[in-house]
Design an enzyme around this catalytic site. Structure first.
Site, PDB file in Angstrom:
ATOM      1  CD  GLU B 110      -3.040  -0.942   2.220  1.00 49.01           C
ATOM      2  OE1 GLU B 110      -4.188  -0.612   1.871  1.00 49.01           O
ATOM      3  OE2 GLU B 110      -2.713  -1.127   3.402  1.00 49.01           O
ATOM      4  CG  HIS B 129      -2.412   2.719   5.889  1.00 48.85           C
ATOM      5  ND1 HIS B 129      -3.751   3.005   6.068  1.00 48.85           N
ATOM      6  CD2 HIS B 129      -2.368   1.410   5.531  1.00 48.85           C
ATOM      7  CE1 HIS B 129      -4.472   1.921   5.832  1.00 48.85           C
ATOM      8  NE2 HIS B 129      -3.656   0.937   5.506  1.00 48.85           N
ATOM      9  CG  HIS B 131      -4.771  -1.451   9.796  1.00 44.96           C
ATOM     10  ND1 HIS B 131      -3.540  -2.016   9.655  1.00 44.96           N
ATOM     11  CD2 HIS B 131      -5.192  -1.164   8.549  1.00 44.96           C
ATOM     12  CE1 HIS B 131      -3.226  -2.092   8.365  1.00 44.96           C
ATOM     13  NE2 HIS B 131      -4.207  -1.581   7.677  1.00 44.96           N
ATOM     14  CG  HIS B 199      -8.315  -0.407   5.048  1.00 45.12           C
ATOM     15  ND1 HIS B 199      -7.949  -0.370   3.724  1.00 45.12           N
ATOM     16  CD2 HIS B 199      -7.167  -0.621   5.726  1.00 45.12           C
ATOM     17  CE1 HIS B 199      -6.637  -0.564   3.622  1.00 45.12           C
ATOM     18  NE2 HIS B 199      -6.152  -0.718   4.820  1.00 45.12           N
TER      19      HIS B 199
END
Lengths: 268, 268, 268, 268
Positions: B110, B129, B131, B199
């Site tokens: 990603e 990024h 989670h 996500h």
């Protein structure tokens, strides 16, 4: 009593003896499938310790892996809390959950979970039985687990709830024999996990890293679903097709997390 | 077919080839923007480890920083869990997320998140990024994140939710290419963060300490908002003007926390 | 412009100069109240570290203690995250929050909280400013903190909420000067703690161990009240008379916990 | 005043003196039941530290075990936070909670809990008093604890709530004397635990491992029940007969967990 009744009696007595002896033989008899790559044993010890560190295996849960050389054998610790398991504690069992080389060691009383699921599910190579707290509320209410996020995509396949009362009435809730284990395996069916009412859950997977991932994410999904429900609906769950595409990924991207998880635990 | 149609065809074929080759060249070609102050690399490693310690980067998230000498380059680890990242794992990428010196190392699938956001947002120098679990419920319900307290003042700017289904239908949810990344950057717009449905989230900032602060406080804000909503409304959120005044503070008072966070992690 | 207007202008200009100079003098001028028993300094460092370990002091909160030889002086760390505070970081301030021996060290910008509360409350010898997360939801909703259990008996005295907007309109929420501090002290009144809307709280006590106890139990009370409200009312809170009898206990039984808390932290 | 009034007065004065002296004698007088197997003392220290590590004993709770050679004696630490208790801190008490060999050591002010419960419950050999946070909300609301899962089967026997106001009106909430202790023991009746309104709980068991297990699972049950109630009913609690069958298991399967718990704490 008529002749054919006698015959039936004799036959059923004979069968009873056979059925009685079978486990006895089994308990002394299963042969080993031979030595295993030490890396697999290390991974099994790591799985025990990772899952204990993550709060998924407490003093009682257990994890097994199928023998790579013989699908009718599996490997699991002797009766020991997961966080204490070492390489020397790993034993080999046949699928009736009889140890190959018991040497009087104490065994998990619920080992039948592993044998019966490995019998019923040739696609499965690793099994865990857990009492992870966030799962318990979902075992006693009518709220079904649904997939909250991509890491828990497998939840989209459906997570059934095993009710031991249905087949066995009032019990001490444990999976104490093959019949209990078979009943649980039947409820599990082809799913990746099953909840057990007022008890815990089982999770299955094709490999140990995948099993650890599924266990961690099943538990996180439960917590997240509880929170999302508290925020108020509607909830935009993963679509079944999204879940399918995620599960279809080769390797599922678990290598990176498995490496980090293993680094944190001691394997000896 | 007329002449000008042929011309168009040739031109578009030529463009296709160029577009096809561009990445190919790019993958072998991007030049380095040159060596970086080791302190910045240390800070990037620290950010990885701080965010892992705070539960914001798990086995999969990642964090990047723009190259100080060339705005078209950024720095990020090879494919590795954040808590394991060391100085030696930091790589340089161009904004198409092609590594300057790949040497066959495995890359975050990603990574396009970072390149495309750094392209679209010249004001941004650091991207994460994540989670982080407390954010997930807000990605799948209709409850918008709102600023609960002064540390999360930036939330007042609005935290949009990226729905990958809108541009790409059914996917495996990952930001697998530049098109995905551009779509995410477009939803992010000029905001400090965006949630990603089912996500996780991305957070951006002008510097690594600010990014770490924003990430920590975005996650805390989610937990606090969940609790305040459970207590029952109305909730007295930060005023937009209060938020503006807080964000306008020089340095934002982060030095003290950054020092404490760094002290807790190992940088090697 | 008439004569008396000129007079007013001159007087107000003169006053402005005086007000402007006063802090300047003060900042160079306060005299030390003399050396302090090293045990008190150690306790102040311990309080910093205990409260950081308990999640009550993050990178920004701070704790102070009144100088035992001069009620117009107090002791507090230089600008540093609580978990990093050492004996060498403790500084002496007068009640206008001007350091006795600044030596250019960076100061907490919200130090005025401590000076102004110690001015207004002769019964108070120790003050904390915290952003403990479980308190925040109670600062932005209309649910008042009420005493859930004996350890939090002091909550029965009432925990007011400070709204900085009332006196100062839109700000960056910080207690940046004496006027802010005085306004906060006025809302605190004779209570053991006050919440600060969208920001945190202050807690006061006659001693450091008592302050640490109150801080820990105020935060626990918030969590417990949130849970009890979720279970559904009515809630059987402590009676005011029970709370009074608990608070009246000599020493409040804190010695035992203080000993255990101190044992867990490093003091250097 | 008539003769028989004088007689009554003399008798009552005499009784008062006797009652006054009794504790005085007792405090100097109880004889030791003799030395104890060091393993039991180690287990008592372990129980203190395990329960502190599990967040069940804070700076104030305490745990006791009945003397194996004399049912009228029990063992418990001097006044000390559970996590600091060592072998040298264990003292012997009679059932009036008078120490056999006080040597001026400070005693738990609520020690009467232990003496009075051990008097009233010959089946009980181990007692804990805890302020475990997840239990508190259930002490002040009308929601009764009910058995969520097999490990907390004993909850099915019913967990009464002790309200000190009923017998003693307004107090400082502590079990400060034998009368308080007897009142608590009466509410406990033949149950495995009792909650104390706005204060905490007591748990009892036939052995230390069983007591630790019950304490851990009582607290987990509270958390799980809170979560299940938030998910929405109806809740499928354990059946009373299931609970009975679980409790009837020999050893209750605690050996494995006790081994793991002990491994984690330091005993000295």
């Amino acid at each position: 009593m008529k002749m054919h009744q006698w015959t039936l009696l004799v036959i059923s007595a004979f069968l009873s003896i056979l059925m009685g002896l079978a486990p006895a033989f089994a308990q002394t008899a299963p042969t080993s499938a031979g030595p295993v790559d030490p890396k697999l044993i290390e991974d099994l010890v790591a799985a025990n310790r990772i899952l204990a560190a993550e709060g998924i295996l407490d003093g009682w849960g257990h994890v097994s892996v199928r023998h790579p050389k013989n699908p009718n054998r599996y490997l699991m610790s002797r009766n020991l809390a997961a966080e204490l398991v070492t390489i020397a504690d790993i034993m080999e069992y046949d699928l009736d959950s009889v140890p190959v080389d018991g040497r009087g060691r104490d065994l998990y009383s619920e080992r039948f979970i592993h044998g019966e699921i490995l019998k019923a599910r040739p696609d499965v190579n690793a099994v865990i039985h857990t009492h992870a707290p966030p799962l318990i509320p979902f075992t006693v209410t009518k709220v079904a687990l649904r997939p909250m996020y991509h890491r828990a995509a497998f939840v989209a396949q459906g997570i059934p709830v095993f009710e031991i009362r249905e087949g066995f009435g009032m019990t001490d809730m444990l999976i104490r024999n093959q019949a209990h284990g078979q009943s649980l395996a039947k409820v599990l069916s082809d799913k990746p996990a099953a909840l057990m009412r007022g008890h815990g859950a089982i999770v299955v997977a094709p490999s140990l890293p995948r099993l650890v991932g599924r266990s961690v994410f099943l538990v996180k999904n439960a917590t997240l679903q509880q929170q999302a429900l508290a925020l108020g609906g509607p909830i935009n769950y993963l679509d079944a097709e999204e879940a399918r595409l995620i599960e279809a990924r080769e390797g599922y991207g678990l290598g990176r997390a498995w490496e980090a998880w293993k680094r944190k635990v001691e394997i000896k």
